[in-house]
Design a protein around this motif. Structure first.
Motif: not given
Length: 209
Positions: A135-136, A139-140, A142, A156, A159, A192, A195-196
């Motif tokens: 997942e990380a 995300a990176d 994106l 993000l 989500r 975002a 989520e982050l």
């Protein structure tokens, strides 16, 4: 492939979990070694029996050799000693068999004591760590390869809108939902960020799209 979070609190939890796995493994290896040594003590009687059998076989073999040198009746005299020597060999075999069985038991117990508890925790740790890493890393991607080279905060934010707990969403400034639909940069960053933060990552320092 990302291994650790950006945020110090999330990274500290990950490091603590990793160290906990190492400590758990060391603990059970030490327990297995202790059990292995304790079980091997049970092999001492078997070794003693095997040594006794070898001593009997050697002594009776020497006696049989001496008896055979007696004129006329040497063969008859050596017969009983040969029989006792064979009995000593059987005793040696029984002692060695018991010793081997105890050694096998000690090894099996030691392996089980390491594999079961360590394997159980390792599987849980791998599922958690690999799931977070996937997942990380996504995300990176994106954040790094959005349109025009800017972070793709919309996905993000979407989500977060779909999965974030309602108490977290309720703490956002009023109108964040409407701002997200309108593409407001502040609303996008706020959503975002939820989520982050779940992944322990930081929101990039960009004010507009």
């Amino acid at each position: 492939m990302r291994l650790y979070a950006d945020r110090p609190d999330a990274r500290a939890r990950q490091l603590a979990t990793d160290l906990g796995l190492v400590a758990w493994t060391v603990l059970w290896v030490l327990v297995a070694r202790a059990v292995h040594g304790a079980v091997l003590v049970l092999a001492e009687p078997g070794r003693a029996v095997a040594d006794l059998g070898r001593s009997i076989s050697e002594t009776m073999g020497n006696a049989a050799g001496a008896a055979e040198d007696v004129p006329l009746v040497g063969d008859e005299l050596s017969g009983p000693f040969d029989a006792l020597g064979e009995a000593g060999g059987a005793v040696t075999g029984a002692g060695e068999g018991a010793t081997d069985a105890v050694q096998t038991l000690a090894t099996v117990l030691a392996v089980v004591l390491v594999v079961l508890p360590v394997g159980w925790l390792l599987l849980r740790w791998l599922r958690w760590r690999l799931g977070w890493s996937r997942e990380a890393t996504a995300a990176d991607r994106l954040l790094r390869y959005g349109a025009d080279g800017l972070p793709d905060l919309e996905l993000l934010a979407a989500r977060a809108m779909a999965t974030a707990p309602l108490p977290q969403l309720a703490r956002l400034p009023a109108g964040t939902g409407a701002g997200w639909r309108a593409g407001d940069p502040a609303a996008l960053r706020a959503l975002a960020g939820i989520e982050l933060a779940r992944l322990g990552l930081r929101v990039p320092e960009i004010n507009s799209r």
